[in-house]
Scaffold this active site. Structure first.
Site, mmCIF file in Angstrom:
data_model
loop_
_atom_site.group_PDB
_atom_site.id
_atom_site.type_symbol
_atom_site.label_atom_id
_atom_site.label_comp_id
_atom_site.label_asym_id
_atom_site.label_seq_id
_atom_site.Cartn_x
_atom_site.Cartn_y
_atom_site.Cartn_z
ATOM 1 N N VAL A 16 38.752 77.521 57.781
ATOM 2 C CA VAL A 16 37.953 78.680 58.208
ATOM 3 C C VAL A 16 36.840 78.245 59.168
ATOM 4 O O VAL A 16 36.646 78.853 60.231
ATOM 5 C CB VAL A 16 37.368 79.421 56.985
ATOM 6 C CG1 VAL A 16 36.569 80.634 57.442
ATOM 7 C CG2 VAL A 16 38.474 79.845 56.034
ATOM 8 N N ARG A 47 32.532 66.498 55.496
ATOM 9 C CA ARG A 47 32.531 65.376 54.564
ATOM 10 C C ARG A 47 32.906 64.092 55.303
ATOM 11 O O ARG A 47 32.311 63.062 55.134
ATOM 12 C CB ARG A 47 33.560 65.675 53.463
ATOM 13 C CG ARG A 47 33.621 64.697 52.341
ATOM 14 C CD ARG A 47 34.572 65.218 51.265
ATOM 15 N NE ARG A 47 35.663 66.020 51.850
ATOM 16 C CZ ARG A 47 36.452 66.819 51.170
ATOM 17 N NH1 ARG A 47 36.290 66.960 49.877
ATOM 18 N NH2 ARG A 47 37.407 67.495 51.763
ATOM 19 N N GLY A 134 40.288 88.318 53.520
ATOM 20 C CA GLY A 134 40.392 87.608 54.810
ATOM 21 C C GLY A 134 39.824 88.403 55.973
ATOM 22 O O GLY A 134 38.619 88.637 56.046
ATOM 23 N N ILE A 136 40.309 91.580 56.696
ATOM 24 C CA ILE A 136 40.168 93.036 56.471
ATOM 25 C C ILE A 136 38.695 93.354 56.194
ATOM 26 O O ILE A 136 38.117 92.773 55.271
ATOM 27 C CB ILE A 136 41.009 93.499 55.250
ATOM 28 C CG1 ILE A 136 42.460 93.051 55.386
ATOM 29 C CG2 ILE A 136 40.922 95.001 55.073
ATOM 30 C CD1 ILE A 136 43.294 93.293 54.116
ATOM 31 N N GLU A 190 48.864 76.288 47.883
ATOM 32 C CA GLU A 190 48.286 74.949 47.736
ATOM 33 C C GLU A 190 49.252 74.061 46.932
ATOM 34 O O GLU A 190 50.115 74.582 46.218
ATOM 35 C CB GLU A 190 46.989 75.036 46.915
ATOM 36 C CG GLU A 190 46.002 76.056 47.399
ATOM 37 C CD GLU A 190 44.922 75.445 48.256
ATOM 38 O OE1 GLU A 190 44.771 74.212 48.229
ATOM 39 O OE2 GLU A 190 44.251 76.212 48.967
ATOM 40 N N ASP A 201 42.487 84.045 41.167
ATOM 41 C CA ASP A 201 41.916 84.268 42.497
ATOM 42 C C ASP A 201 41.791 85.777 42.762
ATOM 43 O O ASP A 201 40.756 86.248 43.234
ATOM 44 C CB ASP A 201 42.811 83.610 43.561
ATOM 45 C CG ASP A 201 42.362 83.934 44.973
ATOM 46 O OD1 ASP A 201 41.478 83.220 45.488
ATOM 47 O OD2 ASP A 201 42.866 84.917 45.561
ATOM 48 N N LYS A 205 38.304 88.122 43.308
ATOM 49 C CA LYS A 205 38.086 89.075 44.415
ATOM 50 C C LYS A 205 37.827 90.481 43.863
ATOM 51 O O LYS A 205 36.977 91.211 44.372
ATOM 52 C CB LYS A 205 39.297 89.074 45.343
ATOM 53 C CG LYS A 205 39.403 87.788 46.147
ATOM 54 C CD LYS A 205 40.722 87.697 46.873
ATOM 55 C CE LYS A 205 40.825 86.378 47.618
ATOM 56 N NZ LYS A 205 42.212 86.060 48.002
ATOM 57 N N GLY A 303 43.867 82.836 56.085
ATOM 58 C CA GLY A 303 44.237 82.142 57.319
ATOM 59 C C GLY A 303 43.028 81.906 58.203
ATOM 60 O O GLY A 303 41.999 82.573 58.065
#
Ligand SMILES: NC(=O)c1ccc[n+]([C@@H]2O[C@H](COP(=O)([O-])OP(=O)(O)OC[C@H]3O[C@@H](n4cnc5c(N)ncnc54)[C@H](OP(=O)(O)O)[C@@H]3O)[C@@H](O)[C@H]2O)c1
Length: 439
Positions: A16, A47, A134, A136, A190, A201, A205, A303
């Site tokens: 991102v 990092r 994302g 939206i 993942e 997840d 949200k 994404g």
């Protein structure tokens, strides 16, 4: 409009963060024309500064605290993720009175009220459009566009990984392990997909979105969660025969005045429902407001560039001062709203899909219907394919509206019968809202 400069510290430059850096570079002139503001990336904190797959010329560093306290930094953009160092940097920025833009729904779902209160204490704000859905603009819709509405329900497909897997199982007849492997190969899942496929997840949200929609402080623990990892491919085929697809839905409904039912689980959605068409890694959120009726928000739920689009939108709104005003005035954020009153899932009224594997022998169906009838569960359909007598055969039953507690009692009794091979599969069915029927 006067041309002013706004300094940004980007904490994290991965998927991102890299997209945000690209937009700030490539759309610099467009953003300046639209807002009169030059958005200047002063620090990019990572990092490993030796990684070579980043945009050239970025002001890369590793000292987040120095970046946060730089007087030329006006906005801190936290795109590290997780609840570890991200929380530490988040707090430092707020304590320095600097607005924080974030995409970190885990942090907001676990420590939201505390962070929002800290922002208020230091007369600053948090912007978090990218934390849910994302690209939206659903948070903007809830906090601004739909502010005139009493929200009655929200039904969303908010996890692109699960939606991709379920779409493959529906369309290609794949098993769950096959669909998961494909999602991992294509980068939609993942290596450790647990957070996504367990439904957690989506629940995190839902906690953020429903909190804004219903003016309530909601935590993940308030939400009934079931994942997609136990789903069998044959239920997708049987659901299809009945006219349904299976989706992981995040649902928040006002049920009796103040109480909410909050749930994330695989759900049968009728093929004519608009959510049935949401496929692959796309997300959609249906919102039902008393004035607007049904509003649907659809787009790419994750994404690099879609999520970066939301982050940059937040950066612009903070730079313009509109986020600060909303944050100060609107009593909808987790630290200003009361703790949610949850109606337990056992009191849910829903329709159900049951798949039982029963011995094909006289009296079995009568036994099953008697157990359901004893719990006052009335049947909507029964489907059984022909097999040789004495074999085990799947029986699929759909019910009319029934109480969850009664359905679970009936299932426990059915499962204890010697005529059954293995436990019953129970999935909830959601009916399309009345105002959509017949359109
Ligand atoms: N990816 C998506 O599609 C998406 C969608 C919506 C929301 N989000 C959220 O956006 C946030 C970022 O996700 P992402 O996918 O961009 O993650 P990512 O690709 O793993 O990037 C994380 C970045 O943070 C840096 N970082 C990690 N630990 C650090 C530390 N201790 N100190 C300084 N920098 C550190 C990493 O540095 P290195 O580059 O040196 O490793 C990397 O640049 C998360 O909260 C995520 O939930 C992501």
């Amino acid at each position: 409009m006067a041309n002013k400069s706004v300094g940004i510290a980007l904490l994290g430059c991965g998927i991102v963060g890299g997209g945000v850096a690209a937009i700030l570079r490539d759309q610099r002139e467009l953003l300046r024309q639209r807002t009169g503001i030059s958005f200047d990336l002063r620090h990019v904190i990572v990092r490993d500064p030796k990684k070579t797959d980043r945009l050239a010329g970025l002001p890369i560093g590793t000292d987040a605290m120095a970046a946060i306290s730089d007087p030329k930094v006006d906005i801190v953009c936290e795109l590290i993720g997780g609840t570890g160092v991200a929380a530490e940097y988040f707090q430092s920025a707020l304590k320095a009175g600097k607005p924080v833009v974030t995409a970190n729904k885990s942090l907001l779902a676990t420590r939201g009220p505390e962070l929002f209160a800290l922002a208020r204490k230091h007369s600053t704000c948090i912007a978090f459009e990218a934390s849910c859905g994302g690209g939206i603009p659903i948070i903007n819709a809830l906090t601004h566009g739909l502010v005139a509405n009493r929200i009655d329900a929200m039904v969303g497909i908010v996890n692109g990984t699960c939606n991709f897997i379920l779409t493959q199982m529906t369309r290609n007849g794949w098993t769950y392990p096959q669909a998961l492997a494909e999602a991992q190969k294509l980068g939609f899942a993942e290596a450790d997909p647990t957070l996504d496929v367990s439904g957690r997840d989506a629940a995190q949200k839902l906690a953020v979105l429903a909190g804004l929609a219903f003016n309530a402080t909601i935590e993940e623990a308030d939400i009934h969660i079931e994942g997609i990892d136990k789903l069998a491919d044959q239920d997708f085929k049987l659901a299809n025969e009945l006219g349904y697809v299976i989706k992981l839905l995040a649902i928040a409904e006002r049920v009796d005045g103040a109480r909410l039912v909050l749930r994330v689980h695989p759900t049968l959605v009728h093929q004519t429902d608009v959510l049935a068409e949401v496929s692959g890694s796309f997300n959609a959120v249906s919102v039902y407001g008393n004035a607007v009726g049904h509003a649907l928000f659809y787009g790419r739920g994750a994404g690099r560039m879609p999520t970066a689009s939301s982050v940059v939108s937040d950066i612009v709104n903070v730079a313009l001062g509109t986020t600060q005003l909303a944050f100060k005035q609107l009593n909808i954020f987790p630290d200003t709203s009361p703790k949610v009153q949850v109606r337990p899932i056992s009191e849910l009224n829903s329709r159900y899909y049951l798949r039982l594997v029963a011995k094909d022998q006289p009296g079995v169906l009568a036994q099953i219907t008697r157990i359901l009838s004893d719990q006052k569960i009335s049947l909507s359909a029964i489907m059984q394919h022909e097999v040789n007598s004495g074999q085990f055969v799947p029986i699929v039953i759909t019910t009319h509206l029934a109480r969850e507690g009664s359905v679970q009692k009936a299932i426990a009794e059915i499962n204890s019968s010697t005529a059954m091979s293995g436990p019953a599969v129970c999935l909830r069915i959601i009916d399309q809202p009345r105002e959509f029927a017949g359109l």
